[in-house]
Design a protein around this motif. Structure first.
Motif, short mmCIF file in Angstrom:
data_model
loop_
_atom_site.label_atom_id
_atom_site.label_comp_id
_atom_site.label_asym_id
_atom_site.label_seq_id
_atom_site.Cartn_x
_atom_site.Cartn_y
_atom_site.Cartn_z
N PRO A 216 8.00 12.67 2.21
CA PRO A 216 8.94 12.78 3.33
C PRO A 216 9.20 14.23 3.73
N ALA B 53 16.40 9.86 4.12
CA ALA B 53 15.37 10.87 3.87
C ALA B 53 14.03 10.44 4.46
N ASP B 54 13.87 9.14 4.54
CA ASP B 54 12.55 8.65 4.94
C ASP B 54 12.68 7.28 5.58
N ALA C 57 0.81 -1.22 0.00
CA ALA C 57 0.00 0.00 0.00
C ALA C 57 0.84 1.27 0.00
N HIS D 149 9.19 11.07 10.78
CA HIS D 149 8.68 12.43 10.72
C HIS D 149 8.01 12.88 12.01
N MET D 150 7.69 11.95 12.88
CA MET D 150 7.04 12.33 14.13
C MET D 150 8.04 12.28 15.30
N ARG E 241 -2.69 2.54 -4.99
CA ARG E 241 -1.56 3.42 -4.69
C ARG E 241 -0.96 3.97 -6.00
N ARG E 242 -0.83 3.08 -7.00
CA ARG E 242 -0.24 3.53 -8.27
C ARG E 242 -1.12 4.59 -8.91
N ARG F 3 0.22 8.29 2.14
CA ARG F 3 1.27 8.74 3.07
C ARG F 3 1.89 10.03 2.53
N PRO G 32 4.41 0.18 -3.63
CA PRO G 32 4.25 -0.96 -4.55
C PRO G 32 5.29 -0.96 -5.66
N HIS H 58 -1.89 13.38 9.22
CA HIS H 58 -1.87 12.04 8.64
C HIS H 58 -1.91 10.96 9.72
N VAL H 59 -1.14 11.19 10.79
CA VAL H 59 -1.03 10.16 11.82
C VAL H 59 -2.24 10.17 12.76
N TYR H 60 -2.76 11.34 13.07
CA TYR H 60 -3.76 11.41 14.15
C TYR H 60 -5.18 11.80 13.74
N TRP I 8 2.08 15.88 8.63
CA TRP I 8 2.34 14.57 9.23
C TRP I 8 1.44 14.33 10.43
N PHE I 9 1.23 15.38 11.22
CA PHE I 9 0.37 15.23 12.40
C PHE I 9 -1.04 14.85 11.96
#
Ligand SMILES: [Zn+2]
Lengths: 988, 91
Positions: free
Chosen positions: B30, A874-875, A733, A880-881, B86-87, B27, A736, B40-42, B37-38
């Motif tokens: 980077p 980089a990742d 997910a 990131h958190m 995803r693609r 996601r 891929p 996305h996560v919460y 990001w916050f």
């Protein structure tokens, strides 16, 4: 006691008498009887005591809605409580016991509750059991439990088998009365895959209690003919004794088949109940209608029953419900009973018809006395009905009868149509709540508010045609022969309240809710249907208000002066009728529910005398006691010392193992671990930390590079499945585009740790290649040839114990032989087997963490792994958190060691760490001991702890406090590595 | 009790074979900022109606799927392989 059995008629087999017992009393019935009909035939009217007031109760219905005749059937592990006597087929040797009475059904002390009734009114739970709270446990709860009035479950386990299965069909027909049979036949003849199910043992539904004829054939015989045709069709499956209890997403229906509940000794090779999940293209609800009771005083006295039930007892079971009957009806259906009673020779005193105009002209040709425009105001009697008071145009008349049949109209049985959110609407025309057809499900016949055999036969066939059409299956309509002698009962205006009642007029028989309770609920502000239900408990018993809900709604509507539609209904949910836990569990019990997972080295451990401990499904070897050792500590201490001084072998097969391949495997690992893996050389292992996206540590383990494009990852035992799911998510997910493949190989490899200063000498004996420190240094990982080329394995120079150590993986089937060989070679070296207890001591001594420390609240820096986290990448998941303010704060809980000041004292895992002199409160707690053990190396208890700013507090004196046990142990924080802090032993 | 999920690889299978992860979200890059990001996560929407989620056919083909369903009616609108999803949602 004289028999109430009629001399002729009925669908019973008089050539097959069956003896059974009720409360120890021997009785006889016939094959084809229900327990209820057999009891009635034996003159046993009193069948139970009511829930709250312990009032004597008899059977009210002849079907699934029965609220009164609930009994305990069977013995020992086969004891089945709260069985509806109306639904239980009679079998030879059946033992039935009444419930909710003491010391006996006839003399029940609880009946005194009747005198206390002013205190047991609606809302009494809320009013009586309010306070003080301390009364709950000792007084209120036991009282409620005792008063709950249901049967007592057996303590023995059920010896019988249950199973679950799936079935698929084009058309599912629920209910095998006239409507359902016509529908199933129409679809079956067209070649559709049909499942027809019915809760009764005999297929036919209402036809079985009917005296009408179809083309001259008696109704039950007609049902038999239709069934014979259905059974001859290979595309039709008929399931009797099967109740559809719920309608679920995807047009899946749940049903329970009582395969052997009608047998005294079920066959051991068949289940007693089978849970069906039926996936239907379309479904037809042909469930019929429930007759409504009427709410008059004493309407619960044994001898009062539903008119349709009385008809079933007379016509189907050949039992006279009483010697002298009266019928109280609001509609024409009562006259069908009157006609059948007369034909059976049962004496009838009067028909009390609530309608001023009485029955339709010409409908009734008999000679019984008809009292139109009248009601039964009160019934009289104790354990049996003796008289009724009739009120008519201001006059009252008392009539001596021992049986009263009542009909308050019909409510379609629409429960399943509501299970997925369908709403009901009140129809004045039908005097009932009706359900709408929904996608995948239609209603027909009496379930759709229709009346009359001919109408239902046609409706069943026509609805089936429409449903088949939606499935693209062509079918044709074949008319059914003429029906004669059927009394059609068009709906009439419901009769909700009867004025001038003296006695208790019950609405919900099973929960003992009477009319005054509902009035009280309205007066106290709980008139909303959902509130009234909960305040009075109306409809909340195991019968789910099948007889009571509509009457309660009608009475509420009348009290509020609105239509029943405005009051609305409460929500119908699965299950339609109670389903046993056995059926729901199916075969998932005992070892089938929780199988034992054995390591490939299980037998090796067993013959070395292991004591096992359950870890999830795994049985892990915990320690290996030897002669002379009387406590587990002695064995564990010895194992730990042996590993530190000589060598030991430990089974680590249950670690999760994942093979990761593909040309992007290294890139992939770089993204799922917080530390770098892309630069890991082939032939090397590396410890890795896997984070969650929120920055906290998820799992840890070592991953080895076996080839450019092949890695071998280990996970903790507990997270083996979770890590694989997570990696699959990342690969599929998130990225891929990466060429990476994952396979769980946990079960393919037997893996053993060989640890201790003599480990190399022992191992070299079976490994063909040179494994000297120079040839195979710390963190080496490679495929090795064993026993002069006889076997290939994988060897990893990694250490959880802090000693010179290896982990050797061999194909699972060779595990035991290889471990045996190593034990033999190790014997002169003093090697021992060690278990997870010793492993745990070794790792705590070394300051290695497990999920005791990786508890979902720690980030790498908390465990001293801050410098492992790559700053170059980089990742990666969690990157990131990780820099959030709270995750880099100086006062975070950090890993430290802790020892007692006095080595003779001890502390336990879970204890709090307090600053010296601080008060012992949770607020002042600095953290807690996450792992602890007795360390033979240190000579005292040692612990790992997560303590605020712990890394900077080494040397600080603290109090280790266990509030639960009141233990206080003065201690000192220290470095978490107790053994070989320079890690020199690993590299020799 | 029951109900079925149409796996694009295995066909209609009982939902007990699946595990649910939650909202199907892309996601962030980077280099995305801390707020992104916050979120996305919460932060999650809780819609009444259409909702796309990650489901894993754990006891089947072990593929991750994006299942779009209606939270009010439980109607399944679509199930797709997450890699395809995803693609196609890739920037
Ligand atoms: Zn699948």
């Amino acid at each position: 006691m004289t028999s109430y059995r009629l001399n002729q008629g009925g669908l019973i087999d008089r050539a097959q008498p069956l003896s059974f017992s009720f409360d120890g009393k021997p009785m006889t019935g016939f094959a084809g009887d229900s327990l209820a009909s057999a009891l009635l035939a034996n003159g046993q009217r009193l069948m139970g005591r009511s829930f709250k007031y312990h009032r004597p109760r008899g059977v009210l219905t002849a079907g699934a809605a029965e609220p009164n005749a609930l009994m305990t059937i069977g013995k020992g592990g086969r004891t089945e409580t709260n069985t509806r006597a109306t639904m239980q087929e009679l079998y030879a040797g059946l033992t039935a016991r009444s419930q909710n009475r003491w010391p006996s059904l006839d003399h029940d002390i609880g009946a005194l509750n009747g005198l206390l009734s002013p205190f047991l009114s609606a809302g009494f739970y809320y009013k009586t059991f309010m306070w003080p709270a301390t009364f709950w446990e000792k007084l209120y709860e036991p009282f409620i439990r005792k008063a709950a009035g249901l049967g007592e479950a057996a303590k023995e386990s059920d010896p019988d088998r249950f199973e679950k299965c799936w079935a698929h069909c084009d058309l599912l027909v629920i209910g095998a009365g006239a409507t359902g049979l016509a529908a199933a036949l129409t679809a079956g003849r067209a070649g559709a895959r049909v499942i027809l199910l019915d809760e009764q043992a005999t297929i036919g539904g209402g036809l079985l209690s009917e005296t009408a004829t179809i083309s001259g054939v008696p109704a039950p015989r007609f049902a038999e003919t239709l069934l014979a045709e259905l059974e001859a069709l290979p595309n039709v499956r008929v399931l009797p004794r099967t109740t559809a209890f719920g309608w679920y997403d995807g047009n899946v229906f749940g049903a329970v088949e009582r395969v052997q509940k009608h047998l005294a000794e079920p066959l051991a090779n068949r289940p007693v109940e089978r849970l069906w999940r039926i996936i239907a293209g379309q479904a037809l609800l042909a469930t019929g209608a429930e007759e409504r009771p009427l709410v008059f005083g004493g309407n619960d006295i044994p001898g009062v029953m539903m008119a349709s039930a009385a008809r079933s007892y007379v016509n189907r079971y050949a039992v006279a419900p009483a010697r002298q009957m009266a019928v109280f009806t609001t509609n024409d259906s009562g006259y069908a009973l009157v006609r059948d009673l007369e034909a059976a020779g049962v004496s009838l005193s009067a028909i009390i018809d609530s309608r001023a105009e009485g029955a339709a002209p010409g409908l009734y040709k008999g000679s019984a006395r008809i009292i139109p425009g009248a009601v039964v105001r009160d019934a009289h009697g104790g354990k049996s009905l003796s008289a009724i008071t009739i009120a008519s145009q201001g006059r009252t008349e008392k009539l001596g009868v021992d049986g009263l049949a009542v009909s308050g109209g019909f409510s379609p049985i629409v429960h399943l149509a509501c299970h997925r959110g369908g709403k009901l609407s009140w129809s004045d025309e039908n005097g009932a709540f009706l359900a709408e057809d929904r996608k995948g499900l239609a209603l027909a016949g009496a379930a759709a508010g229709l009346s009359g055999l001919a109408t239902c036969l046609e409706a069943g066939a026509r609805t089936a045609l429409a449903l088949l059409d939606q499935l693209g299956i062509a079918a044709t309509f074949a008319p059914f022969p003429d029906v004669e002698g059927d009394i059609v009962a068009p709906a009439t205006k419901p009769l909700w309240s009867i004025p001038g009642i003296k006695g208790k007029a019950f609405i919900d028989f099973q929960n003992d809710v009477h009319r005054a309770d509902l009035g009280l609920a309205v007066r106290e502000g709980y008139a909303h249907v959902e509130l009234a239900k909960r305040y009075t408990t109306n409809g909340m018993a195991t019968d789910q208000g099948k007889l009571s809900n509509v009457n309660a709604i009608g009475l509420l509507a009348e009290a509020r002066g609105v239509s029943p539609d405005e009051v609305g209904t409460t929500t119908f949910r699965p299950f339609y009728t109670p389903v046993s836990f056995g059926a729901l569990a199916g075969s998932s019990h005992g070892k089938h529910f929780q199988p034992v997972r054995q390591s490939p080295l299980h037998d090796w451990a067993k013959k070395n005398g292991a004591r096992f401990v359950e870890t999830g499904l795994w049985y892990r070897s915990a320690w290996f006691p030897r002669a002379g050792e009387s406590t587990w500590r002695e064995s564990v201490d010895r194992e730990v010392r042996t590993v530190r001084e000589k060598a030991g072998l430990c089974d680590v097969s249950m670690l999760g193992k994942i093979e990761i391949t593909g040309k992007d495997a290294a890139t992939f690992l770089d993204r799922v671990y917080c530390n770098g893996f892309a630069n890991l050389p082939v032939g090397k292992a590396r410890y890795g930390l896997m984070l969650r996206e929120d920055g906290f540590i998820y799992d840890d383990g070592t991953t080895s590079r076996l080839a450019e494009d092949r890695f071998f990852m280990t996970t903790t035992t507990a997270y083996a499945a979770g890590v694989l799911n997570h990696l699959e998510f990342c690969a599929q997910a998130l990225w891929p585009e990466l060429d990476v493949r994952l396979a769980s190989v946990t079960d393919q490899w037997a893996q053993m740790a060989i640890a201790g200063p003599l480990a190399r000498a022992i191992l070299q004996d079976i490994v063909d290649a040179d494994i000297s420190n120079e040839a195979f240094p710390f963190l080496g990982a490679r495929t090795v040839s064993l026993f002069n080329g006889a076997l290939a394995g994988r060897l990893f120079r990694i250490s959880f114990s802090g000693e010179l150590a290896y982990e050797l993986a061999v194909p699972a089937g060779y595990g035991e032989s290889v471990a045996d060989a190593l034990m033999e070679i190790g014997k002169p070296h003093g090697m021992c087997a060690y278990g997870v207890e010793a492993l745990s001591v070794l790792r705590i001594e070394k300051g290695h963490v497990t999920h005791n420390e990786i508890n979902g609240t720690v980030v790498p820096a908390d465990l001293g792994f801050g410098r492992m986290v790559s700053t170059k990448k980089a990742d990666f998941i969690g990157k990131h958190m990780l820099s959030r303010e709270g995750l880099v704060a100086a006062n975070r809980h950090q890993l430290v060691g802790v020892v007692p000041l006095d080595p003779a004292t001890s502390f336990r895992t879970g204890a709090h760490i307090l600053a010296k002199g601080a008060t012992a409160t949770l607020e002042s707690s600095l953290g807690h001991v996450s792992s602890s053990c007795h360390s033979p190396h240190v000579g005292s208890t040692i612990g790992l702890a997560l303590v605020r700013a712990g890394a900077s507090r080494h040397g600080e004196e603290v109090m280790v406090w266990n509030g639960l046990r009141g233990e206080y142990t003065p201690g000192r924080l220290c470095d978490p590595v107790f053994v070989d802090p320079a890690h020199e032993k690993l590299k020799v | 009790m029951a109900s079925l999920i149409a796996c694009p690889h295995c066909g209609r299978r009982p939902k007990e074979e699946f595990t649910i992860k939650g909202a199907a979200l892309v996601r962030p890059e980077p280099e995305a900022d801390a707020d992104t990001w916050f979120d996305h996560v919460y932060l999650r929407d809780n819609p009444r109606g259409r909702y796309a989620e990650f489901w894993h056919h754990t006891s089947g083909c072990r593929r991750w799927l994006v299942v779009t369903r209606d939270t009010a009616t439980h109607e399944l609108e679509e199930t797709r392989d997450a890699a395809l999803w995803r693609r196609e949602t890739a920037r």
